[in-house]
Design a protein around this motif. Structure first.
Motif, PDB file in Angstrom:
ATOM      1  N   LYS A 120      55.638  45.545  21.793  1.00 51.68           N
ATOM      2  CA  LYS A 120      55.427  46.970  22.093  1.00 51.68           C
ATOM      3  C   LYS A 120      56.301  47.427  23.248  1.00 51.68           C
ATOM      4  O   LYS A 120      56.959  48.467  23.171  1.00 51.68           O
ATOM      5  CB  LYS A 120      53.957  47.236  22.399  1.00 51.68           C
ATOM      6  CG  LYS A 120      53.592  48.722  22.547  1.00 51.68           C
ATOM      7  CD  LYS A 120      53.573  49.239  23.964  1.00 51.68           C
ATOM      8  CE  LYS A 120      52.520  48.570  24.797  1.00 51.68           C
ATOM      9  NZ  LYS A 120      52.540  49.040  26.189  1.00 51.68           N
ATOM     10  N   GLU A 121      56.358  46.649  24.311  1.00 50.50           N
ATOM     11  CA  GLU A 121      57.155  47.035  25.470  1.00 50.50           C
ATOM     12  C   GLU A 121      58.637  47.148  25.119  1.00 50.50           C
ATOM     13  O   GLU A 121      59.320  48.061  25.586  1.00 50.50           O
ATOM     14  CB  GLU A 121      56.967  46.041  26.615  1.00 50.50           C
ATOM     15  CG  GLU A 121      55.643  46.175  27.326  1.00 50.50           C
ATOM     16  CD  GLU A 121      55.456  47.530  27.998  1.00 50.50           C
ATOM     17  OE1 GLU A 121      56.411  48.020  28.645  1.00 50.50           O
ATOM     18  OE2 GLU A 121      54.364  48.089  27.873  1.00 50.50           O
ATOM     19  N   ASN A 122      59.131  46.243  24.301  1.00 52.11           N
ATOM     20  CA  ASN A 122      60.544  46.295  23.934  1.00 52.11           C
ATOM     21  C   ASN A 122      60.858  47.454  22.997  1.00 52.11           C
ATOM     22  O   ASN A 122      61.915  48.073  23.113  1.00 52.11           O
ATOM     23  CB  ASN A 122      61.001  44.956  23.370  1.00 52.11           C
ATOM     24  CG  ASN A 122      61.333  44.018  24.502  1.00 52.11           C
ATOM     25  OD1 ASN A 122      62.388  44.135  25.109  1.00 52.11           O
ATOM     26  ND2 ASN A 122      60.421  43.115  24.817  1.00 52.11           N
ATOM     27  N   ALA A 144      55.280  61.580  22.308  1.00 49.55           N
ATOM     28  CA  ALA A 144      54.178  61.225  21.406  1.00 49.55           C
ATOM     29  C   ALA A 144      54.343  59.798  20.881  1.00 49.55           C
ATOM     30  O   ALA A 144      53.356  59.052  20.761  1.00 49.55           O
ATOM     31  CB  ALA A 144      54.111  62.204  20.238  1.00 49.55           C
ATOM     32  N   LYS A 145      55.576  59.364  20.619  1.00 49.27           N
ATOM     33  CA  LYS A 145      55.787  58.022  20.061  1.00 49.27           C
ATOM     34  C   LYS A 145      55.407  56.924  21.051  1.00 49.27           C
ATOM     35  O   LYS A 145      55.029  55.827  20.642  1.00 49.27           O
ATOM     36  CB  LYS A 145      57.225  57.867  19.569  1.00 49.27           C
ATOM     37  CG  LYS A 145      57.459  58.678  18.307  1.00 49.27           C
ATOM     38  CD  LYS A 145      58.846  58.492  17.764  1.00 49.27           C
ATOM     39  CE  LYS A 145      59.003  59.322  16.498  1.00 49.27           C
ATOM     40  NZ  LYS A 145      60.350  59.216  15.945  1.00 49.27           N
ATOM     41  N   PHE A 146      55.481  57.203  22.349  1.00 53.51           N
ATOM     42  CA  PHE A 146      54.984  56.241  23.336  1.00 53.51           C
ATOM     43  C   PHE A 146      53.502  55.985  23.089  1.00 53.51           C
ATOM     44  O   PHE A 146      53.048  54.842  23.074  1.00 53.51           O
ATOM     45  CB  PHE A 146      55.195  56.761  24.761  1.00 53.51           C
ATOM     46  CG  PHE A 146      54.500  55.928  25.806  1.00 53.51           C
ATOM     47  CD1 PHE A 146      55.160  54.866  26.396  1.00 53.51           C
ATOM     48  CD2 PHE A 146      53.182  56.190  26.178  1.00 53.51           C
ATOM     49  CE1 PHE A 146      54.525  54.069  27.345  1.00 53.51           C
ATOM     50  CE2 PHE A 146      52.539  55.402  27.133  1.00 53.51           C
ATOM     51  CZ  PHE A 146      53.217  54.345  27.712  1.00 53.51           C
ATOM     52  N   ALA A 178      52.850  54.007  19.984  1.00 52.64           N
ATOM     53  CA  ALA A 178      53.104  52.575  20.221  1.00 52.64           C
ATOM     54  C   ALA A 178      51.947  51.941  20.991  1.00 52.64           C
ATOM     55  O   ALA A 178      51.508  50.832  20.666  1.00 52.64           O
ATOM     56  CB  ALA A 178      54.420  52.388  20.972  1.00 52.64           C
ATOM     57  N   LEU A 179      51.455  52.634  21.991  1.00 58.61           N
ATOM     58  CA  LEU A 179      50.329  52.121  22.768  1.00 58.61           C
ATOM     59  C   LEU A 179      49.091  51.986  21.889  1.00 58.61           C
ATOM     60  O   LEU A 179      48.379  50.982  21.949  1.00 58.61           O
ATOM     61  CB  LEU A 179      50.044  53.020  23.972  1.00 58.61           C
ATOM     62  CG  LEU A 179      48.889  52.570  24.862  1.00 58.61           C
ATOM     63  CD1 LEU A 179      49.191  51.215  25.506  1.00 58.61           C
ATOM     64  CD2 LEU A 179      48.605  53.616  25.926  1.00 58.61           C
ATOM     65  N   SER A 180      48.858  52.977  21.046  1.00 55.53           N
ATOM     66  CA  SER A 180      47.700  52.924  20.146  1.00 55.53           C
ATOM     67  C   SER A 180      47.839  51.786  19.144  1.00 55.53           C
ATOM     68  O   SER A 180      46.851  51.095  18.841  1.00 55.53           O
ATOM     69  CB  SER A 180      47.533  54.251  19.404  1.00 55.53           C
ATOM     70  OG  SER A 180      47.171  55.271  20.317  1.00 55.53           O
TER      71      SER A 180
END
Length: 129
Positions: free
Chosen positions: A88-90, A102-104, A107-109
């Motif tokens: 996820k971080e990469n 929003a895409k951050f 990704a977190l979700s």
């Protein structure tokens, strides 16, 4: 068919995993842990995932006292947690997403969903092995 006592036991184990996750991803997680998750093999990312593994061992040992199965499942959680966070971080870094995007949050979700589904699998394995 499971009886209500068995269902309650399953739900209690899943809830214990969720509380463990909150503690390990919240109060026990430091900025240096967050900052190191994108660097494969970095000590603080490993420490963060290790804290999750230890937390999982504690939860499972309440259900499976003195069990090598609990320790094996804790190792599995460590590995899945570490690689989920790293991935996820990469993705977020390479895409340049920030909290304003929003895409951050997608990704977190997705990351958090993988962690929660891991607990469903760990619950199944713990109660059936």
């Amino acid at each position: 068919m499971m009886d209500s006592t068995q269902i309650l036991g399953v739900l209690a184990l899943v809830a214990a995993f969720q509380i463990k996750h909150f503690i390990c991803d919240g109060p026990l997680q430091t900025k240096s842990m967050v900052d190191s998750k994108s660097k494969y093999g970095d000590a603080m990312g490993l420490v963060h995932a290790g804290i999750h593994g230890i937390g999982t061992a504690v939860v499972l040992l309440l259900w499976l006292p003195a069990s090598t199965i609990a320790l094996g499942l804790a190792l599995l959680d460590f590995l899945v947690h570490y690689h989920t966070d790293y991935t996820k971080e990469n993705i977020v870094k390479r895409a340049g997403w920030t909290t304003a995007d929003a895409k951050f949050w997608w990704a977190l979700s997705a990351d958090q969903t993988v962690h929660q589904l891991t607990y469903v699998v760990l619950t199944y394995l713990a109660l059936t092995i």
